[in-house]
Design an enzyme around this catalytic site. Structure first.
Site, mmCIF file in Angstrom:
data_model
loop_
_atom_site.group_PDB
_atom_site.id
_atom_site.type_symbol
_atom_site.label_atom_id
_atom_site.label_comp_id
_atom_site.label_asym_id
_atom_site.label_seq_id
_atom_site.Cartn_x
_atom_site.Cartn_y
_atom_site.Cartn_z
ATOM 1 N N LYS A 35 0.871 -0.533 -0.493
ATOM 2 C CA LYS A 35 -0.070 -0.041 0.201
ATOM 3 C C LYS A 35 0.804 0.824 0.346
ATOM 4 O O LYS A 35 0.372 1.835 -0.292
ATOM 5 C CB LYS A 35 -0.744 0.112 0.995
ATOM 6 C CG LYS A 35 -0.217 0.279 2.453
ATOM 7 C CD LYS A 35 -1.258 -0.201 3.674
ATOM 8 C CE LYS A 35 -1.546 -0.093 4.713
ATOM 9 N NZ LYS A 35 -2.287 -0.358 6.351
ATOM 10 N N GLU A 114 18.291 -10.853 23.774
ATOM 11 C CA GLU A 114 17.042 -10.130 24.380
ATOM 12 C C GLU A 114 16.489 -11.026 25.238
ATOM 13 O O GLU A 114 16.629 -12.010 25.792
ATOM 14 C CB GLU A 114 16.607 -10.557 23.091
ATOM 15 C CG GLU A 114 17.440 -9.812 21.815
ATOM 16 C CD GLU A 114 16.163 -8.730 20.773
ATOM 17 O OE1 GLU A 114 15.099 -9.324 20.782
ATOM 18 O OE2 GLU A 114 16.841 -8.750 19.715
ATOM 19 N N HIS A 242 6.373 -2.752 24.017
ATOM 20 C CA HIS A 242 7.093 -2.879 23.766
ATOM 21 C C HIS A 242 7.931 -1.754 25.561
ATOM 22 O O HIS A 242 7.343 -1.199 25.830
ATOM 23 C CB HIS A 242 8.290 -2.630 23.070
ATOM 24 C CG HIS A 242 10.018 -3.154 22.945
ATOM 25 N ND1 HIS A 242 11.179 -2.243 23.670
ATOM 26 C CD2 HIS A 242 10.748 -3.878 22.044
ATOM 27 C CE1 HIS A 242 12.204 -3.044 23.516
ATOM 28 N NE2 HIS A 242 11.903 -3.820 22.110
ATOM 29 N N ARG A 288 9.066 -9.437 28.000
ATOM 30 C CA ARG A 288 8.867 -8.026 27.611
ATOM 31 C C ARG A 288 7.779 -7.691 28.039
ATOM 32 O O ARG A 288 7.971 -6.985 29.039
ATOM 33 C CB ARG A 288 8.998 -8.435 26.013
ATOM 34 C CG ARG A 288 8.780 -7.050 25.332
ATOM 35 C CD ARG A 288 8.878 -7.271 23.891
ATOM 36 N NE ARG A 288 10.310 -6.979 23.495
ATOM 37 C CZ ARG A 288 10.692 -7.903 22.480
ATOM 38 N NH1 ARG A 288 9.906 -7.513 21.488
ATOM 39 N NH2 ARG A 288 11.408 -7.568 22.138
ATOM 40 N N HIS A 349 3.505 -3.122 20.629
ATOM 41 C CA HIS A 349 4.170 -2.597 19.145
ATOM 42 C C HIS A 349 4.508 -4.330 18.613
ATOM 43 O O HIS A 349 4.664 -4.707 17.658
ATOM 44 C CB HIS A 349 5.572 -3.439 20.602
ATOM 45 C CG HIS A 349 6.902 -4.035 19.558
ATOM 46 N ND1 HIS A 349 7.509 -3.118 18.970
ATOM 47 C CD2 HIS A 349 7.344 -5.176 19.540
ATOM 48 C CE1 HIS A 349 8.780 -3.967 18.598
ATOM 49 N NE2 HIS A 349 9.112 -4.915 18.897
ATOM 50 N N ARG A 384 5.024 -13.239 22.977
ATOM 51 C CA ARG A 384 6.328 -13.693 21.594
ATOM 52 C C ARG A 384 7.666 -13.351 22.365
ATOM 53 O O ARG A 384 7.322 -12.515 23.188
ATOM 54 C CB ARG A 384 5.932 -12.775 20.268
ATOM 55 C CG ARG A 384 6.911 -12.687 19.563
ATOM 56 C CD ARG A 384 7.118 -12.392 18.158
ATOM 57 N NE ARG A 384 7.140 -10.741 19.020
ATOM 58 C CZ ARG A 384 8.362 -9.696 18.916
ATOM 59 N NH1 ARG A 384 9.059 -10.582 17.524
ATOM 60 N NH2 ARG A 384 7.816 -8.584 18.648
HETATM 61 P P1 FAD Z 1 5.729 -6.129 7.466
HETATM 62 O O1 FAD Z 1 6.950 -5.951 8.186
HETATM 63 O O2 FAD Z 1 4.412 -5.253 8.779
HETATM 64 O O3 FAD Z 1 5.532 -5.824 6.325
HETATM 65 C C1 FAD Z 1 3.239 -5.935 6.383
HETATM 66 C C2 FAD Z 1 3.350 -5.214 4.488
HETATM 67 O O4 FAD Z 1 1.894 -4.632 4.468
HETATM 68 C C3 FAD Z 1 3.855 -3.886 4.572
HETATM 69 O O5 FAD Z 1 4.575 -3.642 2.969
HETATM 70 C C4 FAD Z 1 2.562 -2.621 4.466
HETATM 71 O O6 FAD Z 1 2.268 -1.601 3.798
HETATM 72 C C5 FAD Z 1 1.778 -3.856 3.888
HETATM 73 N N1 FAD Z 1 0.228 -3.776 4.241
HETATM 74 C C6 FAD Z 1 -0.895 -3.729 4.756
HETATM 75 N N2 FAD Z 1 -2.051 -3.303 4.332
HETATM 76 C C7 FAD Z 1 -2.277 -3.767 3.055
HETATM 77 C C8 FAD Z 1 -2.928 -3.596 2.151
HETATM 78 N N3 FAD Z 1 -4.352 -3.373 2.535
HETATM 79 N N4 FAD Z 1 -3.036 -3.523 0.895
HETATM 80 C C9 FAD Z 1 -1.684 -3.133 0.729
HETATM 81 N N5 FAD Z 1 -0.591 -3.635 1.732
HETATM 82 C C10 FAD Z 1 -0.999 -3.657 2.603
HETATM 83 N N6 FAD Z 1 10.728 -8.897 15.467
HETATM 84 C C11 FAD Z 1 12.200 -9.857 15.720
HETATM 85 O O7 FAD Z 1 11.590 -10.938 15.329
HETATM 86 N N7 FAD Z 1 13.318 -9.303 15.813
HETATM 87 C C12 FAD Z 1 13.262 -7.985 16.289
HETATM 88 O O8 FAD Z 1 14.705 -7.473 16.062
HETATM 89 C C13 FAD Z 1 12.409 -6.704 15.823
HETATM 90 N N8 FAD Z 1 12.622 -5.623 15.674
HETATM 91 C C14 FAD Z 1 10.936 -4.692 16.077
HETATM 92 C C15 FAD Z 1 11.483 -3.386 15.487
HETATM 93 C C16 FAD Z 1 10.345 -2.795 15.401
HETATM 94 C C17 FAD Z 1 10.206 -1.127 15.290
HETATM 95 C C18 FAD Z 1 8.363 -2.999 15.171
HETATM 96 C C19 FAD Z 1 7.431 -2.024 14.602
HETATM 97 C C20 FAD Z 1 8.976 -4.092 15.257
HETATM 98 C C21 FAD Z 1 10.160 -5.428 15.439
HETATM 99 N N9 FAD Z 1 9.551 -6.843 15.219
HETATM 100 C C22 FAD Z 1 10.748 -7.827 15.752
HETATM 101 C C23 FAD Z 1 8.993 -7.408 14.608
HETATM 102 C C24 FAD Z 1 8.858 -7.856 12.976
HETATM 103 O O9 FAD Z 1 9.530 -6.761 13.262
HETATM 104 C C25 FAD Z 1 7.125 -7.891 12.628
HETATM 105 O O10 FAD Z 1 6.203 -8.888 12.951
HETATM 106 C C26 FAD Z 1 7.695 -8.734 11.232
HETATM 107 O O11 FAD Z 1 8.511 -7.442 10.224
HETATM 108 C C27 FAD Z 1 6.597 -8.457 10.566
HETATM 109 O O12 FAD Z 1 6.510 -8.336 9.179
HETATM 110 P P2 FAD Z 1 5.459 -9.003 7.822
HETATM 111 O O13 FAD Z 1 5.667 -9.684 6.863
HETATM 112 O O14 FAD Z 1 4.344 -9.563 8.303
HETATM 113 O O15 FAD Z 1 4.324 -7.422 8.247
HETATM 114 C C1 SIN Z 2 13.961 -5.046 19.880
HETATM 115 O O1 SIN Z 2 15.433 -5.418 19.071
HETATM 116 O O2 SIN Z 2 13.588 -5.527 21.511
HETATM 117 C C2 SIN Z 2 12.807 -5.648 19.046
HETATM 118 C C3 SIN Z 2 13.029 -7.153 19.000
HETATM 119 C C4 SIN Z 2 11.758 -7.411 18.650
HETATM 120 O O3 SIN Z 2 10.309 -7.508 18.402
HETATM 121 O O4 SIN Z 2 11.503 -9.154 18.975
#
Ligand code: FAD
Ligand code: SIN
Length: 516
Positions: A35, A114, A242, A288, A349, A384
């Site tokens: 999106k 972590e 978080h 956490r 988070h 988680r």
């Molecule tokens: P996302 O990466 O969120 O991707 C979702 C995608 O869907 C995006 O491209 C979005 O634009 C698209 N989208 C959404 N709705 C629509 C729609 N209606 N139409 C079209 N496109 C759409 N997890 C870890 O394991 N290790 C970490 O170190 C870690 N650090 C984190 C740090 C932060 C700041 C955050 C916010 C999260 C972190 N997490 C971490 C959690 C982890 O990043 C996410 O759970 C994971 O990246 C999710 O991946 P995903 O592909 O499921 O979704």
């Molecule tokens: C972090 O780096 O603290 C985020 C890790 C996670 O959400 O799994």
């Protein structure tokens, strides 16, 4: 306006990109829609890394035990074991694709620590792991001829055989997904994408809360689409906060990775006292939920809007090298982490629940798959374990791709284009302000009444407010031309209601759901 493909993948985070790539390699035609711009996702901001058993001193059994302990009795053991044991193979693929995980001088992996983990097992690329993974996957996607990646295309709703049959006043013999409606954000036109398989990889719903580490894309679209199509959703009461987001007056909540505590940072209250030992034997590296609740309690006791994170005992050169992104974010706010304590607060988070799937990304609706944060496989249970989500996404994407290729071999390819979208007529009304007001109200209600510590009374209050918001937005939805803010707000209200319903149904405290 419409197109026909074998598979449409919604979302360009780690889950959508990994799965699209594998399905395309198997010979299917894939349309990947996202999106916003292609890299915008929660994945892009992941800092800590990816939890995986890669060191000889570590063991699958230990990672499994840590995951089960965090999940508070609600994890699915078979799913936990499979994801953890298949992790090293998938992580190796990421490395081969060009993700340069940080290494020690000796050449072995530099494994981070972590909360809740009893071993160092977090592979990372300094504190920008997600960005490195996105880059590598997007490069591979760009080079693959079977994949069309389209930015600024927002999925609105699923189209199912039963929905089509209802329109023709017939009963569908067997239900399955046949595609989706999507909004071209720049033109405002809605198109029909017909596909044999649809993959929801839309990430989480952190934007339901006033304060969140999540970027704007995290509006729970996939969960809402699935729920509207009658597909089971579970575990929504388990919202992970978080413990350490940077406290700022603007309301922005930049994440200060748990890996910072993994390298020795200490949480201190406003009197300067370290407090985590009093709450949990693992101290600053407790799971956490415990740390977030401890901070909440310290803040309530002192009346301060934050606590402190102290890393001042570490040399500046080390902090800059290990945590360059965090260093820069602190610097932007006038903080020098080598000299100053960092003000931190909890923020919404991660969505531990989601669309119910098995470990092969299959939902209850034939042809519909869900992968990544949008899905609930049974890995996380009530809470988680840190850095288990990137791991889950790559393992489930791999398995999901195999399942989809098998499904495509057994179903007749969809040929006929599905019916076009019928839009509301009104636009640009003065009423548009309703959207921003309702958005703000929703996020406040969720923050104030459905947060880290819950009560039955506050949850009931939230339920009443959400019902009113839902009614208003539904009236608006059917009369006005659809636009991203409207679609996202409608989704967020539905997802918030699912969170509240699930929280009300669970009477006892468990995992992240803490009720007093
Ligand atoms: P996302 O990466 O969120 O991707 C979702 C995608 O869907 C995006 O491209 C979005 O634009 C698209 N989208 C959404 N709705 C629509 C729609 N209606 N139409 C079209 N496109 C759409 N997890 C870890 O394991 N290790 C970490 O170190 C870690 N650090 C984190 C740090 C932060 C700041 C955050 C916010 C999260 C972190 N997490 C971490 C959690 C982890 O990043 C996410 O759970 C994971 O990246 C999710 O991946 P995903 O592909 O499921 O979704
Ligand atoms: C972090 O780096 O603290 C985020 C890790 C996670 O959400 O799994």
């Amino acid at each position: 306006m419409g197109s026909i493909v074998d598979v449409v993948v919604v979302g360009s985070g780690i889950a959508g990109l990994s799965l699209a790539l594998k399905v395309a390699k198997g010979g299917a035609s894939v349309m990947l829609i996202t999106k916003k711009t292609q890299a915008e996702s929660n994945t892009n901001y992941a800092q800590g890394g990816i939890a995986c058993v890669m060191a000889p001193v570590d063991a699958f059994a230990s990672h499994i035990e840590d995951t089960l302990r965090a999940g508070d009795g609600l994890c699915d053991l078979a799913v936990v074991s499979a994801i953890i044991e298949e992790g090293p193979g998938r992580v190796q693929e990421l490395a081969e694709m060009g993700v340069s995980f940080s290494q020690e001088k000796s050449g072995s992996w530099d494994l981070g620590q972590e909360g809740g983990h009893t071993h160092r097992r977090i592979l990372h690329v300094k504190d920008m792991t997600g960005r490195a993974i996105e880059e590598a996957l997007l490069n591979a996607i760009a080079a693959h001829p079977n994949i069309t990646l389209r930015e600024h295309v927002l999925a609105i709703d699923l189209i199912t055989a039963s929905k089509l049959a209802r329109r023709q006043k017939q009963a569908a013999a067997k239900d399955n997904v046949v595609g989706l409606y999507a909004l071209r954000v720049h033109t405002g036109k809605v198109e029909t994408i017909t596909a044999s398989a649809v993959v929801l990889a839309t990430g989480g719903s952190g934007q339901a809360y006033l304060y969140t580490t999540n970027p704007d894309i995290a509006t729970g679209d996939g969960v809402a689409m699935a729920a509207r199509a009658g597909v089971p959703v579970r575990g929504m009461e388990f919202v992970q906060f978080h413990p350490t987001a940077l406290y700022t007056l603007t309301g922005e909540r930049f994440l200060i990775s748990e890996a910072v505590r993994g390298e020795g940072a200490i949480l201190r209250n406003t009197a300067g006292a370290a407090f985590m030992e009093a709450y949990h034997p693992q101290g600053d590296l407790a799971p956490r939920d415990t740390v977030a609740r401890a901070i909440d309690s310290e803040m309530k006791e002192s009346g301060s809007p934050h606590v402190w994170l102290d890393l001042t005992h570490k040399p500046e050169a080390f902090i800059r090298e290990r945590f360059p992104t965090i260093w820069q974010a602190c610097e932007r706010h006038g903080i020098n982490p080598a000299k100053d304590y960092i003000p931190v607060v909890p923020a919404a988070h991660y969505q531990c629940g989601g669309v119910e799937t098995n470990i092969d990304a299959e939902t209850a609706l034939p042809g519909l798959y869900a992968c990544g944060e949008v899905a609930s496989t049974g890995l996380h249970g009530g809470n988680r374990l840190a850095s288990n989500s990137l791991l889950e996404a790559v393992v489930v994407a791999h398995r999901g791709a195999a399942s989809i290729l098998n499904y495509l071999n057994h179903v007749k390819p969809v040929k006929a284009s599905t019916p076009l979208w019928v839009d509301g007529e009104a636009q640009d009304s003065d009423e548009r302000v309703v959207l921003s007001h309702n958005w703000e109200e929703l996020r406040r209600v969720m923050w104030n009444y459905v947060g880290i510590v819950r009560t039955q009374k506050r949850l009931e209050r939230a339920k009443t407010r959400l019902a009113m918001l839902q009614q208003e937005i539904n009236d608006y939805y059917w009369n006005f031309k659809v636009e991203p803010e409207l679609i996202e707000l409608r989704n967020l209200i539905l997802v918030s209601s699912l969170i509240v319903e699930a929280a009300l149904a669970r009477k006892e405290s468990c995992g992240l759901h803490y009720i007093v």
